[in-house]
Design a protein around this motif. Structure first.
Motif, PDB file in Angstrom:
ATOM      1  N   PHE A  82     -11.940  -1.113  15.969  1.00 26.42           N
ATOM      2  CA  PHE A  82     -13.158  -0.566  15.373  1.00 26.42           C
ATOM      3  C   PHE A  82     -13.361  -1.252  14.023  1.00 26.42           C
ATOM      4  O   PHE A  82     -12.658  -2.218  13.708  1.00 26.42           O
ATOM      5  N   GLY A 112     -12.447   4.813   2.158  1.00 26.83           N
ATOM      6  CA  GLY A 112     -12.544   4.084   3.419  1.00 26.83           C
ATOM      7  C   GLY A 112     -13.325   4.886   4.430  1.00 26.83           C
ATOM      8  O   GLY A 112     -13.242   6.119   4.443  1.00 26.83           O
ATOM      9  N   MET A 151      -6.866  -8.057  -5.450  1.00 24.41           N
ATOM     10  CA  MET A 151      -6.135  -7.774  -6.702  1.00 24.41           C
ATOM     11  C   MET A 151      -5.126  -8.880  -7.010  1.00 24.41           C
ATOM     12  O   MET A 151      -4.919  -9.218  -8.170  1.00 24.41           O
ATOM     13  N   PHE A 205      -3.197  10.501   1.606  1.00 23.69           N
ATOM     14  CA  PHE A 205      -2.991   9.123   2.060  1.00 23.69           C
ATOM     15  C   PHE A 205      -1.886   8.534   1.210  1.00 23.69           C
ATOM     16  O   PHE A 205      -1.783   8.868   0.027  1.00 23.69           O
ATOM     17  N   LEU A 234       0.823  -1.215   0.000  1.00 26.65           N
ATOM     18  CA  LEU A 234       0.000   0.000   0.000  1.00 26.65           C
ATOM     19  C   LEU A 234       0.859   1.268   0.000  1.00 26.65           C
ATOM     20  O   LEU A 234       0.393   2.339   0.396  1.00 26.65           O
ATOM     21  N   GLY A 272     -12.651   9.049   3.771  1.00 28.19           N
ATOM     22  CA  GLY A 272     -11.479   9.423   2.988  1.00 28.19           C
ATOM     23  C   GLY A 272     -11.491   8.670   1.670  1.00 28.19           C
ATOM     24  O   GLY A 272     -12.053   7.577   1.580  1.00 28.19           O
ATOM     25  N   CYS A 273     -10.871   9.253   0.650  1.00 31.11           N
ATOM     26  CA  CYS A 273     -10.941   8.617  -0.668  1.00 31.11           C
ATOM     27  C   CYS A 273      -9.799   9.112  -1.562  1.00 31.11           C
ATOM     28  O   CYS A 273      -9.019   9.970  -1.155  1.00 31.11           O
ATOM     29  N   GLY A 314     -15.131   4.648   8.685  1.00 31.22           N
ATOM     30  CA  GLY A 314     -15.316   3.911   9.926  1.00 31.22           C
ATOM     31  C   GLY A 314     -16.795   3.595  10.103  1.00 31.22           C
ATOM     32  O   GLY A 314     -17.647   4.481  10.010  1.00 31.22           O
ATOM     33  N   GLU A 361     -14.214  -0.480   3.310  1.00 31.04           N
ATOM     34  CA  GLU A 361     -13.434   0.170   2.266  1.00 31.04           C
ATOM     35  C   GLU A 361     -13.886  -0.360   0.909  1.00 31.04           C
ATOM     36  O   GLU A 361     -14.374  -1.488   0.807  1.00 31.04           O
ATOM     37  N   GLN A 366     -14.161  -0.975   9.729  1.00 30.17           N
ATOM     38  CA  GLN A 366     -14.108  -0.150   8.532  1.00 30.17           C
ATOM     39  C   GLN A 366     -14.866  -0.832   7.417  1.00 30.17           C
ATOM     40  O   GLN A 366     -15.026  -2.058   7.394  1.00 30.17           O
ATOM     41  N   ALA A 390     -10.508   4.520  -4.641  1.00 34.55           N
ATOM     42  CA  ALA A 390     -10.728   3.769  -3.400  1.00 34.55           C
ATOM     43  C   ALA A 390     -11.253   4.725  -2.349  1.00 34.55           C
ATOM     44  O   ALA A 390     -11.068   5.943  -2.450  1.00 34.55           O
ATOM     45  N   SER A 415      -7.677  -2.312   4.003  1.00 34.60           N
ATOM     46  CA  SER A 415      -7.032  -2.197   2.678  1.00 34.60           C
ATOM     47  C   SER A 415      -6.314  -3.487   2.247  1.00 34.60           C
ATOM     48  O   SER A 415      -6.321  -3.803   1.049  1.00 34.60           O
ATOM     49  N   GLN A 437      -8.280  -5.615  -0.071  1.00 34.16           N
ATOM     50  CA  GLN A 437      -8.308  -5.219  -1.491  1.00 34.16           C
ATOM     51  C   GLN A 437      -7.037  -5.664  -2.196  1.00 34.16           C
ATOM     52  O   GLN A 437      -7.060  -6.081  -3.348  1.00 34.16           O
ATOM     53  N   PHE A 460      -1.615   5.667  -0.103  1.00 39.50           N
ATOM     54  CA  PHE A 460      -2.079   4.711  -1.121  1.00 39.50           C
ATOM     55  C   PHE A 460      -2.969   5.326  -2.183  1.00 39.50           C
ATOM     56  O   PHE A 460      -3.421   4.631  -3.087  1.00 39.50           O
TER      57      PHE A 460
HETATM   58  C1  2U9 Z   1      -6.125  -0.125  -1.987  1.00 41.35           C
HETATM   59  C2  2U9 Z   1      -5.883   1.141  -2.444  1.00 41.35           C
HETATM   60  C3  2U9 Z   1      -6.387   2.224  -1.771  1.00 41.35           C
HETATM   61  C4  2U9 Z   1      -8.528   3.056   1.008  1.00 41.35           C
HETATM   62  C5  2U9 Z   1      -8.730   4.415   1.583  1.00 41.35           C
HETATM   63  C6  2U9 Z   1      -9.123   6.005   3.080  1.00 41.35           C
HETATM   64  C7  2U9 Z   1      -8.875   6.758   1.986  1.00 41.35           C
HETATM   65  C8  2U9 Z   1      -9.459   6.570   4.402  1.00 41.35           C
HETATM   66  C9  2U9 Z   1      -9.974   6.180   6.692  1.00 41.35           C
HETATM   67  C10 2U9 Z   1     -11.371   6.608   6.914  1.00 41.35           C
HETATM   68  C11 2U9 Z   1     -11.627   6.683   8.395  1.00 41.35           C
HETATM   69  C12 2U9 Z   1      -9.724   5.095   7.666  1.00 41.35           C
HETATM   70  O1  2U9 Z   1     -11.545   4.357   9.346  1.00 41.35           O
HETATM   71  S1  2U9 Z   1     -10.711   5.423   9.052  1.00 41.35           S
HETATM   72  O2  2U9 Z   1      -9.851   5.893  10.067  1.00 41.35           O
HETATM   73  N1  2U9 Z   1      -9.711   5.712   5.371  1.00 41.35           N
HETATM   74  O3  2U9 Z   1      -9.461   7.761   4.604  1.00 41.35           O
HETATM   75  N2  2U9 Z   1      -9.047   4.666   2.868  1.00 41.35           N
HETATM   76  S2  2U9 Z   1      -8.565   5.755   0.686  1.00 41.35           S
HETATM   77  O4  2U9 Z   1      -7.595   3.143   0.002  1.00 41.35           O
HETATM   78  C13 2U9 Z   1      -7.118   2.051  -0.636  1.00 41.35           C
HETATM   79  C14 2U9 Z   1      -7.352   0.807  -0.174  1.00 41.35           C
HETATM   80  C15 2U9 Z   1      -6.864  -0.288  -0.862  1.00 41.35           C
HETATM   81  C16 2U9 Z   1      -5.581  -1.313  -2.699  1.00 41.35           C
END
Ligand code: 2U9
Length: 347
Positions: free
Chosen positions: A213, A314, A184, A255, A148, A289-290, A316, A217, A215, A312, A177, A180, A257
């Motif tokens: 907690f 994610g 892939m 982020f 990632l 978040g994205c 909570g 995603e 999530q 992508a 993550s 995912q 990733f």
């Molecule tokens: C792959 C590529 C990209 C997943 C993503 C976020 C942004 C994000 C937080 C939200 C609140 C975590 O629970 S939280 O603290 N997550 O902001 N997550 S993009 O991105 C990916 C995942 C997998 C292969």
């Protein structure tokens, strides 16, 4: 002689009948039977003595002894039956079961609010064509970090500190993550998956933090996927789950990733954007978040980042549940207070 025998037998019969009357338990009756009719019993002795009588008196004596023997055997049997009947009656009374009483109701449970919201979220994304994938809670460093674009020493590792196992090569996953990444690794493009699950971080519990907690995603990679697809899918999700009139806005973020990265806010559900305590006067709530999947992530699983692009996001699940149902403290999800838990479904 016969007259004496008759008297002896009669008094024996009366005495035994009295004793039987007084015998209140089966062992007492058995003791009487042995004492009178047993091999060395009183009546048996009378029967044996017949042989010593003059020949002419023997038939009469035999009849008398047999008559008393029959009478006592019948009396003993009758007493045994009576006592057994009494014991049975007592047992039946003690073990009586009133089958007409109404049964005790066993309260039916409800789904945990996090299970309920997870199912609701999955429904929304399934309707958009996403499939659902789950993965292990104990992950490899590769799936959780390296693939990632979070190499050793990256500050994001510290932010997502967790429990490491077996010589630091395995850890409790800090996000979903890696599921995912596994999706892939196990197929060719395109991929369109959502991944719900429990994650772990070294957070000190307070009203909005918990060391464990959940999530959810999502990831959509194909030829020609752009920021427009991201925007459509996520705004559509907000409208389907929170209501068609709820306003949204994107803010830039970072982020490792995703590039570019963003955060999606939605209009505060309580004040509808006017500003209140829940939204800290801003009128907006941070939802998720994205971003567009970083090319390094696609390359890490061997996918051609010149040909394929994707987005992508994610979020909570506790946070979504708190926003949707007005839950004030994340710790309430884990206290197992049924008065809290029963408010979400079927009541
Ligand atoms: C792959 C590529 C990209 C997943 C993503 C976020 C942004 C994000 C937080 C939200 C609140 C975590 O629970 S939280 O603290 N997550 O902001 N997550 S993009 O991105 C990916 C995942 C997998 C292969």
């Amino acid at each position: 002689m016969i007259g004496e025998l008759r008297e002896r037998l009669e008094s024996l019969r009366r005495e035994v009948e009295r004793e039987l009357e007084a015998a209140d338990e089966p062992p007492r009756v058995e003791e009487i039977r042995v004492r009178i009719l047993g091999r060395k019993g009183a009546l048996t002795a009378e029967a044996k003595a017949i042989g010593a009588l003059p020949v002419g008196e023997r038939p009469g004596a035999g009849e008398l002894v047999n008559a008393v023997k029959d009478a006592l055997e019948a009396a003993i049997a009758a007493r045994e039956v009576a006592l057994a009947g009494g014991a049975l009656a007592r047992r039946l009374e003690a073990e009586a079961l009133d089958v007409t009483l109404p049964g005790r109701r066993r309260g039916q449970g409800t789904r945990h609010p996090l299970s309920l919201v997870t199912a609701e979220l999955l429904d929304v994304f399934r309707r958009m064509g996403f499939s659902v994938a789950r993965g292990p809670e104990v992950e490899t460093l590769w799936h959780n970090f390296e693939a990632l674009n979070i190499p050793a020493g990256h500050p994001a590792r510290e932010e997502m500190d967790t429990i490491y196992l077996a010589g630091r090569d395995l850890l409790l996953r800090t996000h979903t993550s890696p599921v995912q990444i596994r999706a892939m690794e196990s197929q060719d493009p395109p991929v369109r998956v959502v991944c719900p699950g429990r994650v772990f971080r070294s957070d000190t519990p307070d009203a909005s933090h918990s060391p464990y907690f959940h999530q959810i995603e999502g990831l959509w990679v194909d030829e020609g996927i752009s920021l427009a697809h991201l925007k459509w899918a996520l705004v559509e999700f907000v409208h389907q789950y929170f209501g068609p009139d709820v306003d949204t806005r994107f803010r830039p973020s970072y982020f490792p990733f995703t590039e570019p990265s963003g955060e999606l806010d939605m209009q505060c559900l309580l004040c509808r954007g006017a500003g209140c305590r829940t939204c800290k006067g801003t009128g907006w709530l941070e939802l998720l978040g994205c971003g567009m999947v970083h090319p390094a992530v696609l390359e890490a699983v061997g996918w051609d980042s010149e040909r394929f692009t994707g987005f992508a996001w994610g979020m909570g699940i506790e946070r979504v549940t708190m926003l949707k149902y007005g839950v004030p403290d994340i710790r309430m999800f884990f206290e197992n207070d049924v008065h809290f838990l029963h408010q979400f479904e079927g009541r």
